[in-house]
Motif scaffolding. Structure first.
Motif, PDB file in Angstrom:
ATOM      1  N   HIS A   1     -29.362 -11.364 -65.686  1.00  0.00           N
ATOM      2  CA  HIS A   1     -29.585 -10.136 -64.922  1.00  0.00           C
ATOM      3  C   HIS A   1     -28.833 -10.180 -63.597  1.00  0.00           C
ATOM      4  CE1 HIS A   1     -33.623  -9.228 -67.176  1.00  0.00           C
ATOM      5  NE2 HIS A   1     -32.562  -9.199 -67.959  1.00  0.00           N
ATOM      6  N   ILE A   2     -28.217  -9.046 -63.255  1.00  0.00           N
ATOM      7  CA  ILE A   2     -27.492  -8.938 -61.985  1.00  0.00           C
ATOM      8  C   ILE A   2     -28.160  -7.857 -61.135  1.00  0.00           C
ATOM      9  CG2 ILE A   2     -25.261  -8.438 -60.869  1.00  0.00           C
ATOM     10  CD1 ILE A   2     -25.070 -10.968 -62.546  1.00  0.00           C
ATOM     11  N   LEU A   3     -28.540  -8.241 -59.919  1.00  0.00           N
ATOM     12  CA  LEU A   3     -29.124  -7.291 -58.973  1.00  0.00           C
ATOM     13  C   LEU A   3     -28.016  -6.693 -58.125  1.00  0.00           C
ATOM     14  CD1 LEU A   3     -31.993  -9.686 -57.883  1.00  0.00           C
ATOM     15  CD2 LEU A   3     -32.386  -7.456 -58.964  1.00  0.00           C
ATOM     16  N   GLY A   4     -28.186  -5.442 -57.713  1.00  0.00           N
ATOM     17  CA  GLY A   4     -27.219  -4.811 -56.812  1.00  0.00           C
ATOM     18  C   GLY A   4     -27.974  -4.210 -55.640  1.00  0.00           C
ATOM     19  N   TYR A   5     -27.525  -4.506 -54.412  1.00  0.00           N
ATOM     20  CA  TYR A   5     -28.194  -3.984 -53.213  1.00  0.00           C
ATOM     21  C   TYR A   5     -27.279  -3.064 -52.421  1.00  0.00           C
ATOM     22  CZ  TYR A   5     -31.637  -7.583 -54.190  1.00  0.00           C
ATOM     23  OH  TYR A   5     -32.587  -8.342 -54.799  1.00  0.00           O
ATOM     24  N   TYR A   6     -27.867  -2.053 -51.793  1.00  0.00           N
ATOM     25  CA  TYR A   6     -27.125  -1.079 -50.976  1.00  0.00           C
ATOM     26  C   TYR A   6     -26.042  -0.371 -51.776  1.00  0.00           C
ATOM     27  CZ  TYR A   6     -29.624  -2.874 -46.981  1.00  0.00           C
ATOM     28  OH  TYR A   6     -30.628  -3.230 -46.111  1.00  0.00           O
TER      29      TYR A   6
ATOM     30  N   LEU B   1     -24.918 -15.386 -50.258  1.00  0.00           N
ATOM     31  CA  LEU B   1     -26.101 -14.875 -49.563  1.00  0.00           C
ATOM     32  C   LEU B   1     -27.340 -15.301 -50.340  1.00  0.00           C
ATOM     33  CD1 LEU B   1     -24.755 -11.249 -49.084  1.00  0.00           C
ATOM     34  CD2 LEU B   1     -25.322 -12.799 -47.196  1.00  0.00           C
ATOM     35  N   LYS B   2     -28.438 -15.560 -49.598  1.00  0.00           N
ATOM     36  CA  LYS B   2     -29.701 -15.904 -50.267  1.00  0.00           C
ATOM     37  C   LYS B   2     -30.562 -14.652 -50.327  1.00  0.00           C
ATOM     38  CE  LYS B   2     -29.625 -20.259 -47.828  1.00  0.00           C
ATOM     39  NZ  LYS B   2     -30.142 -20.957 -46.662  1.00  0.00           N
ATOM     40  N   THR B   3     -31.173 -14.423 -51.495  1.00  0.00           N
ATOM     41  CA  THR B   3     -32.142 -13.325 -51.570  1.00  0.00           C
ATOM     42  C   THR B   3     -33.403 -13.838 -52.252  1.00  0.00           C
ATOM     43  OG1 THR B   3     -31.621 -12.406 -53.758  1.00  0.00           O
ATOM     44  CG2 THR B   3     -30.219 -11.685 -51.910  1.00  0.00           C
ATOM     45  N   GLY B   4     -34.429 -13.006 -52.229  1.00  0.00           N
ATOM     46  CA  GLY B   4     -35.668 -13.400 -52.893  1.00  0.00           C
ATOM     47  C   GLY B   4     -36.579 -12.209 -53.080  1.00  0.00           C
ATOM     48  N   GLY B   5     -37.382 -12.288 -54.126  1.00  0.00           N
ATOM     49  CA  GLY B   5     -38.334 -11.203 -54.362  1.00  0.00           C
ATOM     50  C   GLY B   5     -39.295 -11.593 -55.460  1.00  0.00           C
ATOM     51  N   SER B   6     -40.378 -10.804 -55.563  1.00  0.00           N
ATOM     52  CA  SER B   6     -41.461 -11.159 -56.487  1.00  0.00           C
ATOM     53  C   SER B   6     -41.165 -10.778 -57.934  1.00  0.00           C
ATOM     54  CB  SER B   6     -42.738 -10.450 -56.048  1.00  0.00           C
ATOM     55  OG  SER B   6     -42.552  -9.036 -56.122  1.00  0.00           O
ATOM     56  N   ASP B   7     -40.333  -9.709 -58.147  1.00  0.00           N
ATOM     57  CA  ASP B   7     -40.178  -9.105 -59.484  1.00  0.00           C
ATOM     58  C   ASP B   7     -41.486  -8.416 -59.877  1.00  0.00           C
ATOM     59  OD1 ASP B   7     -38.720  -8.363 -61.701  1.00  0.00           O
ATOM     60  OD2 ASP B   7     -38.245 -10.401 -62.333  1.00  0.00           O
ATOM     61  N   PHE B   8     -42.092  -7.789 -58.878  1.00  0.00           N
ATOM     62  CA  PHE B   8     -43.346  -7.052 -59.080  1.00  0.00           C
ATOM     63  C   PHE B   8     -43.149  -5.932 -60.110  1.00  0.00           C
ATOM     64  CE2 PHE B   8     -46.076  -3.427 -57.839  1.00  0.00           C
ATOM     65  CZ  PHE B   8     -47.322  -4.030 -57.878  1.00  0.00           C
ATOM     66  N   HIS B   9     -44.097  -5.834 -61.071  1.00  0.00           N
ATOM     67  CA  HIS B   9     -44.080  -4.745 -62.064  1.00  0.00           C
ATOM     68  C   HIS B   9     -45.418  -3.996 -62.080  1.00  0.00           C
ATOM     69  CE1 HIS B   9     -40.513  -6.747 -63.787  1.00  0.00           C
ATOM     70  NE2 HIS B   9     -40.371  -5.771 -64.641  1.00  0.00           N
TER      71      HIS B   9
ATOM     72  N   SER C   1     -31.343  -9.224 -43.193  1.00  0.00           N
ATOM     73  CA  SER C   1     -30.367  -8.936 -42.120  1.00  0.00           C
ATOM     74  C   SER C   1     -28.969  -9.361 -42.538  1.00  0.00           C
ATOM     75  CB  SER C   1     -30.729  -9.671 -40.829  1.00  0.00           C
ATOM     76  OG  SER C   1     -31.939  -9.203 -40.341  1.00  0.00           O
ATOM     77  N   ALA C   2     -28.875 -10.553 -43.154  1.00  0.00           N
ATOM     78  CA  ALA C   2     -27.560 -11.065 -43.579  1.00  0.00           C
ATOM     79  C   ALA C   2     -26.966 -10.165 -44.669  1.00  0.00           C
ATOM     80  CB  ALA C   2     -27.697 -12.502 -44.080  1.00  0.00           C
ATOM     81  N   LEU C   3     -27.829  -9.716 -45.570  1.00  0.00           N
ATOM     82  CA  LEU C   3     -27.404  -8.834 -46.665  1.00  0.00           C
ATOM     83  C   LEU C   3     -26.895  -7.498 -46.105  1.00  0.00           C
ATOM     84  CD1 LEU C   3     -27.646  -8.947 -49.846  1.00  0.00           C
ATOM     85  CD2 LEU C   3     -29.829  -7.782 -49.593  1.00  0.00           C
ATOM     86  N   LYS C   4     -27.651  -6.992 -45.132  1.00  0.00           N
ATOM     87  CA  LYS C   4     -27.295  -5.711 -44.505  1.00  0.00           C
ATOM     88  C   LYS C   4     -25.964  -5.800 -43.786  1.00  0.00           C
ATOM     89  CE  LYS C   4     -30.454  -3.108 -42.079  1.00  0.00           C
ATOM     90  NZ  LYS C   4     -31.747  -2.943 -41.366  1.00  0.00           N
ATOM     91  N   GLU C   5     -25.788  -6.925 -43.108  1.00  0.00           N
ATOM     92  CA  GLU C   5     -24.556  -7.102 -42.353  1.00  0.00           C
ATOM     93  C   GLU C   5     -23.370  -7.121 -43.315  1.00  0.00           C
ATOM     94  OE1 GLU C   5     -24.981 -10.084 -39.289  1.00  0.00           O
ATOM     95  OE2 GLU C   5     -22.817 -10.443 -39.455  1.00  0.00           O
ATOM     96  N   ARG C   6     -23.533  -7.849 -44.451  1.00  0.00           N
ATOM     97  CA  ARG C   6     -22.470  -7.912 -45.450  1.00  0.00           C
ATOM     98  C   ARG C   6     -22.185  -6.514 -46.030  1.00  0.00           C
ATOM     99  NH1 ARG C   6     -20.685 -12.082 -48.931  1.00  0.00           N
ATOM    100  NH2 ARG C   6     -21.404 -13.472 -47.282  1.00  0.00           N
ATOM    101  N   ALA C   7     -23.239  -5.735 -46.204  1.00  0.00           N
ATOM    102  CA  ALA C   7     -23.057  -4.392 -46.783  1.00  0.00           C
ATOM    103  C   ALA C   7     -22.527  -3.396 -45.748  1.00  0.00           C
ATOM    104  CB  ALA C   7     -24.383  -3.902 -47.363  1.00  0.00           C
TER     105      ALA C   7
END
Ligand code: AMP
Ligand code: FE
Ligand code: FE
Ligand code: ZN
Length: 280
Positions: free
Chosen positions: A74-79, A239-247, A271-277
């Motif tokens: 699975h590939i996540l995409g942000y912003y 970049l490091k990300t993290g999340g619960s995968d809440f359903h 913040s790091a993710l936002k800066e990159r985006a």
């Protein structure tokens, strides 16, 4: 410390809560921001953003794409730009292919006397209908004991109600997210058949296509796996990300923000993710 959850599903895919309900829960959990990462759709992002603006919770528009790289990845995409036309066209094709696969599944179940129609399922579950929804029907009909049983005996690969569907390659998913202005991130690396020996090969393949981050903290990872993934991110400059995968209801043991109680994702990662985006 401000905390975030960067992997959340809503009723736009296989979660049980509407985007607005998820925002309410995020407020109760004391989260500063969440990313909406529904499978193959961005249709929940708008409602979440509006509800988030009212509740003072930042919402990151995201997606989770299913791909195959010898097995599921699975590939996540942000912003991502949720209005991007190439992305919209590709998502439409993916949902159409899902619909064709799902119609076959419905026929197989009807042959066995399970009284369902696909139009009823779409009305009940929304645009993106997946095998977890079929599992729910099997449980409701007393055919399977629970979701895990439904997958192991009926809808899992090679089982009676399993029918393949087309998949993007990991490279295609990474490129699609990048072209829509998003940051592509490898989701839950230890949920696949990869281990610490084979994972670097997958990461390098994805990085060649433009991967920018990796989901280190996730409900399915052990503390040791999370620490290892964070070291890998530093080594590769990801970049490091993290999340619960809440359903919600389909995965009742997973809580928004904390997963099974082991995870906590600092705002500094967002913040790091936002800066990159370029969204700072
Ligand atoms: P689909 O994309 O419709 O083929 O369904 C795949 C989805 O089913 C995955 O994204 C998972 O969320 C879920 N899934 C796959 N295997 C299992 C399993 N053994 N138990 C519960 N959920 C599963
Ligand atoms: Fe899911
Ligand atoms: Fe996933
Ligand atoms: Zn997910």
């Amino acid at each position: 410390m401000k905390r975030v959850d960067l992997h959340v599903h809503t009723s736009a895919s296989d979660g049980s809560l509407s985007p607005a309900e998820v925002i309410e829960k995020a407020g109760e959990a004391g989260l500063s921001a969440i990313a909406i990462t529904d499978h193959d759709t961005v249709s929940g992002c708008r409602e979440a953003t509006l509800a988030g603006a009212e509740a003072g919770i930042e919402v990151v528009p995201g997606i989770e794409l299913s791909t195959r790289c010898s097995g599921p990845v699975h590939i996540l995409g942000y912003y991502i730009d949720t209005d991007n036309s190439a992305l919209a066209a590709e998502l439409k094709a993916i949902v159409q292919d899902r619909d064709e696969r799902n119609e076959k599944l419905v026929s197989l179940m009807r042959e066995d006397g399970i009284n369902i129609t696909y139009s009823e399922m779409k009305a009940r579950f929304g645009d993106v209908v997946g095998r977890p929804h079929f599992a729910e029907i099997l449980v409701e009909n007393g055919i399977a004991a629970d979701t895990a049983d439904a997958f192991s005996r009926f809808v899992g690969k090679g089982m009676r109600y399993w029918t393949p569907r087309k998949s993007l390659s990991v490279q295609e998913a990474v490129a699609l997210i990048s072209a829509a202005g998003g940051i592509p991130v490898l989701a839950h690396p230890f949920e696949y058949k990869y281990d610490s020996k084979t994972l670097p090969g997958l990461i390098e393949l994805c990085m060649e296509a433009g991967l920018q981050g990796m989901e280190c903290r996730h409900s399915s990872h052990t503390a040791g796996e999370m620490a290892y993934l964070e070291r890998l991110c530093e080594e590769y400059g990801l970049l490091k990300t993290g999340g619960s995968d809440f359903h919600g209801e389909p995965k009742p043991d997973i809580s928004l923000g904390t997963g099974k109680g082991l995870i906590s994702v600092p705002y500094s990662w967002l913040s790091a993710l936002k800066e990159r985006a370029g969204c700072q």
